[in-house]
Write a protein that holds these residues in place. Structure first.
Motif, PDB file in Angstrom:
ATOM      1  N   UNK A   1      -4.601 -13.992   3.089  1.00  0.00           N
ATOM      2  CA  UNK A   1      -4.003 -13.147   3.848  1.00  0.00           C
ATOM      3  C   UNK A   1      -2.515 -13.510   4.104  1.00  0.00           C
ATOM      4  N   UNK A   2      -1.486 -12.624   4.130  1.00  0.00           N
ATOM      5  CA  UNK A   2       0.002 -13.113   4.617  1.00  0.00           C
ATOM      6  C   UNK A   2       0.064 -14.145   5.721  1.00  0.00           C
ATOM      7  N   UNK A   3       1.261 -14.946   5.610  1.00  0.00           N
ATOM      8  CA  UNK A   3       1.384 -15.896   6.985  1.00  0.00           C
ATOM      9  C   UNK A   3       1.458 -15.099   8.313  1.00  0.00           C
ATOM     10  N   UNK A   4       1.851 -13.850   8.275  1.00  0.00           N
ATOM     11  CA  UNK A   4       2.348 -13.029   9.736  1.00  0.00           C
ATOM     12  C   UNK A   4       0.835 -12.310  10.127  1.00  0.00           C
ATOM     13  N   UNK A   5      -0.484 -12.501   9.238  1.00  0.00           N
ATOM     14  CA  UNK A   5      -1.299 -11.600   9.573  1.00  0.00           C
ATOM     15  C   UNK A   5      -2.230 -11.974  10.727  1.00  0.00           C
ATOM     16  N   UNK A  34      -5.276  -2.956   8.308  1.00  0.00           N
ATOM     17  CA  UNK A  34      -6.545  -2.744   7.552  1.00  0.00           C
ATOM     18  C   UNK A  34      -6.576  -2.572   6.037  1.00  0.00           C
ATOM     19  N   UNK A  35      -7.432  -3.012   5.342  1.00  0.00           N
ATOM     20  CA  UNK A  35      -7.504  -2.714   4.030  1.00  0.00           C
ATOM     21  C   UNK A  35      -6.198  -2.963   3.133  1.00  0.00           C
ATOM     22  N   UNK A  36      -5.488  -3.880   3.408  1.00  0.00           N
ATOM     23  CA  UNK A  36      -4.112  -4.479   3.161  1.00  0.00           C
ATOM     24  C   UNK A  36      -3.098  -3.217   3.224  1.00  0.00           C
ATOM     25  N   UNK A  54       2.425   0.944   5.256  1.00  0.00           N
ATOM     26  CA  UNK A  54       3.233   0.020   4.302  1.00  0.00           C
ATOM     27  C   UNK A  54       2.169  -1.253   4.008  1.00  0.00           C
ATOM     28  N   UNK A  55       2.100  -1.317   2.632  1.00  0.00           N
ATOM     29  CA  UNK A  55       1.509  -2.412   1.924  1.00  0.00           C
ATOM     30  C   UNK A  55       1.760  -4.011   2.564  1.00  0.00           C
ATOM     31  N   UNK A  56       0.688  -4.612   2.558  1.00  0.00           N
ATOM     32  CA  UNK A  56       0.953  -6.181   2.962  1.00  0.00           C
ATOM     33  C   UNK A  56       2.178  -6.532   2.311  1.00  0.00           C
ATOM     34  N   UNK A  57       2.193  -6.471   0.782  1.00  0.00           N
ATOM     35  CA  UNK A  57       3.243  -6.971  -0.134  1.00  0.00           C
ATOM     36  C   UNK A  57       4.626  -6.440   0.335  1.00  0.00           C
ATOM     37  N   UNK A  58       4.824  -5.319   1.058  1.00  0.00           N
ATOM     38  CA  UNK A  58       6.152  -4.819   1.276  1.00  0.00           C
ATOM     39  C   UNK A  58       6.597  -5.616   2.497  1.00  0.00           C
ATOM     40  N   UNK A  59       5.620  -6.382   3.459  1.00  0.00           N
ATOM     41  CA  UNK A  59       6.301  -6.838   4.628  1.00  0.00           C
ATOM     42  C   UNK A  59       6.359  -8.283   4.435  1.00  0.00           C
ATOM     43  N   UNK A  60       7.597  -8.632   5.049  1.00  0.00           N
ATOM     44  CA  UNK A  60       7.932 -10.032   5.101  1.00  0.00           C
ATOM     45  C   UNK A  60       7.427 -10.985   6.351  1.00  0.00           C
ATOM     46  N   UNK A  61       7.575 -10.156   7.481  1.00  0.00           N
ATOM     47  CA  UNK A  61       7.237 -10.561   8.899  1.00  0.00           C
ATOM     48  C   UNK A  61       6.992  -9.493   9.834  1.00  0.00           C
TER      49      UNK A  61
END
Length: 75
Positions: A1-5, A34-36, A54-61
């Motif tokens: 999971x990304x650090x902001x999750x 949900x679901x990335x 927005x997909x997880x990969x598009x989000x920085x924080x």
């Protein structure tokens, strides 16, 4: 999971600011995670809103909106 999750899970249903990986920023109500994908309800204009994904990969924080500072009235 990304650090902001983990932080974002606690912010569902709250107004948030989102830093995107492309350098842009958006704000709105964090509807779901949900679901990335993160769903943000954003204000468009007049009385129109849009739920955008927005997909997880598009989000920085993702950050909560700060409280409002209301100074004493100035007369």
């Amino acid at each position: 999971m990304p650090p902001w999750y983990q932080k974002a899970i606690q912010l569902q249903g709250q107004p948030v600011g989102v830093s995107l990986a492309n350098g842009q920023g958006i704000s709105g109500l964090l509807c779901s995670i949900s679901g990335g994908t993160v769903v943000i309800q954003e204000y468009l204009y007049q009385n129109q809103f849009a739920a955008k994904q927005y997909p997880f990969a598009a989000i920085q924080d993702i950050n909560p909106f700060p409280g409002c500072y209301v100074p004493s009235p100035v007369y």
